[in-house]
Design a protein around this motif. Structure first.
Motif, PDB file in Angstrom:
ATOM      1  N   TYR A 121       4.324  -2.034  -1.583  1.00 45.32           N
ATOM      2  CA  TYR A 121       4.628  -2.360  -2.976  1.00 45.32           C
ATOM      3  C   TYR A 121       5.641  -3.508  -3.044  1.00 45.32           C
ATOM      4  O   TYR A 121       5.446  -4.487  -3.776  1.00 45.32           O
ATOM      5  N   ILE A 122       6.710  -3.418  -2.277  1.00 42.17           N
ATOM      6  CA  ILE A 122       7.733  -4.466  -2.267  1.00 42.17           C
ATOM      7  C   ILE A 122       7.145  -5.780  -1.756  1.00 42.17           C
ATOM      8  O   ILE A 122       7.411  -6.851  -2.309  1.00 42.17           O
ATOM      9  N   LEU A 123       6.318  -5.711  -0.720  1.00 40.33           N
ATOM     10  CA  LEU A 123       5.682  -6.931  -0.211  1.00 40.33           C
ATOM     11  C   LEU A 123       4.779  -7.566  -1.272  1.00 40.33           C
ATOM     12  O   LEU A 123       4.748  -8.790  -1.412  1.00 40.33           O
ATOM     13  N   SER A 124       4.067  -6.741  -2.027  1.00 43.04           N
ATOM     14  CA  SER A 124       3.179  -7.300  -3.065  1.00 43.04           C
ATOM     15  C   SER A 124       3.991  -7.931  -4.197  1.00 43.04           C
ATOM     16  O   SER A 124       3.607  -8.982  -4.727  1.00 43.04           O
ATOM     17  N   ILE A 125       5.118  -7.322  -4.547  1.00 39.54           N
ATOM     18  CA  ILE A 125       5.968  -7.907  -5.593  1.00 39.54           C
ATOM     19  C   ILE A 125       6.576  -9.222  -5.110  1.00 39.54           C
ATOM     20  O   ILE A 125       6.644 -10.197  -5.865  1.00 39.54           O
ATOM     21  N   ARG A 126       7.009  -9.268  -3.864  1.00 38.14           N
ATOM     22  CA  ARG A 126       7.543 -10.519  -3.308  1.00 38.14           C
ATOM     23  C   ARG A 126       6.490 -11.615  -3.365  1.00 38.14           C
ATOM     24  O   ARG A 126       6.788 -12.765  -3.690  1.00 38.14           O
ATOM     25  N   SER A 127       5.265 -11.249  -3.044  1.00 35.66           N
ATOM     26  CA  SER A 127       4.172 -12.205  -3.066  1.00 35.66           C
ATOM     27  C   SER A 127       3.940 -12.733  -4.485  1.00 35.66           C
ATOM     28  O   SER A 127       3.781 -13.947  -4.680  1.00 35.66           O
ATOM     29  N   TYR A 154      12.798 -10.676   8.322  1.00 33.76           N
ATOM     30  CA  TYR A 154      11.935  -9.646   8.921  1.00 33.76           C
ATOM     31  C   TYR A 154      10.705  -9.394   8.050  1.00 33.76           C
ATOM     32  O   TYR A 154       9.607  -9.186   8.563  1.00 33.76           O
ATOM     33  N   LEU A 155      10.875  -9.414   6.734  1.00 34.64           N
ATOM     34  CA  LEU A 155       9.724  -9.227   5.843  1.00 34.64           C
ATOM     35  C   LEU A 155       8.741 -10.387   5.992  1.00 34.64           C
ATOM     36  O   LEU A 155       7.519 -10.168   6.017  1.00 34.64           O
ATOM     37  N   ASP A 156       9.268 -11.599   6.117  1.00 31.17           N
ATOM     38  CA  ASP A 156       8.391 -12.756   6.341  1.00 31.17           C
ATOM     39  C   ASP A 156       7.603 -12.569   7.636  1.00 31.17           C
ATOM     40  O   ASP A 156       6.400 -12.834   7.674  1.00 31.17           O
ATOM     41  N   GLU A 157       8.270 -12.107   8.671  1.00 30.02           N
ATOM     42  CA  GLU A 157       7.597 -11.875   9.951  1.00 30.02           C
ATOM     43  C   GLU A 157       6.559 -10.759   9.825  1.00 30.02           C
ATOM     44  O   GLU A 157       5.446 -10.877  10.332  1.00 30.02           O
ATOM     45  N   LEU A 158       6.917  -9.701   9.137  1.00 30.28           N
ATOM     46  CA  LEU A 158       5.988  -8.583   8.950  1.00 30.28           C
ATOM     47  C   LEU A 158       4.740  -9.033   8.203  1.00 30.28           C
ATOM     48  O   LEU A 158       3.625  -8.599   8.515  1.00 30.28           O
ATOM     49  N   GLU A 159       4.903  -9.922   7.233  1.00 27.75           N
ATOM     50  CA  GLU A 159       3.757 -10.413   6.468  1.00 27.75           C
ATOM     51  C   GLU A 159       2.798 -11.258   7.302  1.00 27.75           C
ATOM     52  O   GLU A 159       1.665 -11.491   6.892  1.00 27.75           O
ATOM     53  N   SER A 160       3.239 -11.702   8.486  1.00 31.36           N
ATOM     54  CA  SER A 160       2.345 -12.463   9.352  1.00 31.36           C
ATOM     55  C   SER A 160       1.329 -11.566  10.060  1.00 31.36           C
ATOM     56  O   SER A 160       0.364 -12.057  10.639  1.00 31.36           O
ATOM     57  N   TYR A 161       1.530 -10.263  10.001  1.00 33.84           N
ATOM     58  CA  TYR A 161       0.584  -9.313  10.581  1.00 33.84           C
ATOM     59  C   TYR A 161      -0.529  -9.024   9.582  1.00 33.84           C
ATOM     60  O   TYR A 161      -0.374  -9.257   8.388  1.00 33.84           O
TER      61      TYR A 161
END
Length: 190
Positions: A121-127, A154-161
């Motif tokens: 959810y947090i990743l989608s909001i950041r996007s 770290y979130l930027d790195e995680l989003e690369s997966y």
């Protein structure tokens, strides 16, 4: 596994982000359930156990009826996103009341699901925010008050997966070495 972190480490994390003058990492001595790792990544999620949780938490029965335990639980809105070296250099194993630990173990599936859903959810909001889209008031509040803002690299790195392929795993390690070995194994398999 329950960990505590050095005050210097928590202070360093706190300096990374604040909103309306407040930092988003819980200060003071906190117990962190450090058992949710993300496969194929070097990351582990550390969820604080405390009282007065606000929005995104899993209720855990307090050890007694004292009012200080109001809204007691695992607050995944204030979780830490860490790597093996963060834990290796800054954490110590600690302990909590056995009845609380047993309840946490009995809720491992629910906790894992809640944590995964919250992180996605947090990743989608950041996007959405990075694309210049307007956030709903609740989304804006959830993003601003999340401790995950302190881990933007770290979130930027995680989003690369490939996010759909990530599996969140509740691990019940008894030593730091077991946890660190597991994290290093996942990191080498990516």
């Amino acid at each position: 596994m329950i960990l505590t972190f050095s005050n210097d480490f928590i202070s360093d994390i706190n300096k990374r982000y604040n909103y309306k003058g407040y930092t988003q990492i819980l200060i003071g001595k906190r117990f962190y359930v450090t058992t949710i790792s993300i496969n194929k990544t070097p990351f582990v999620l550390c969820i604080p156990l405390h009282s007065n949780c606000q929005n995104h938490f899993l209720y855990i029965t307090p050890p007694d009826d004292d009012v200080k335990w109001k809204s007691h639980g695992l607050d995944y809105q204030k979780m830490l996103l860490l790597k093996a070296e963060d834990i290796e250099h800054n954490a110590k194993i600690s302990g909590i009341d056995n009845s609380i630990w047993q309840e946490i173990l009995s809720k491992e599936e629910a906790l894992t699901t809640l944590v995964k859903n919250y992180l996605m959810y947090i990743l989608s909001i950041r996007s959405k925010r990075s694309k210049g889209l307007i956030l709903k008031r609740q989304e804006n509040n959830d993003l601003n008050y999340s401790s995950l803002n302190c881990f933007s690299d770290y979130l930027d790195e995680l989003e690369s997966y490939e996010l759909q392929e990530l599996e969140f795993i509740f691990n019940n390690f008894s030593t730091l070495d077991e946890l660190l070995f597991s994290l290093n194994e996942d990191d080498t398999r990516k």
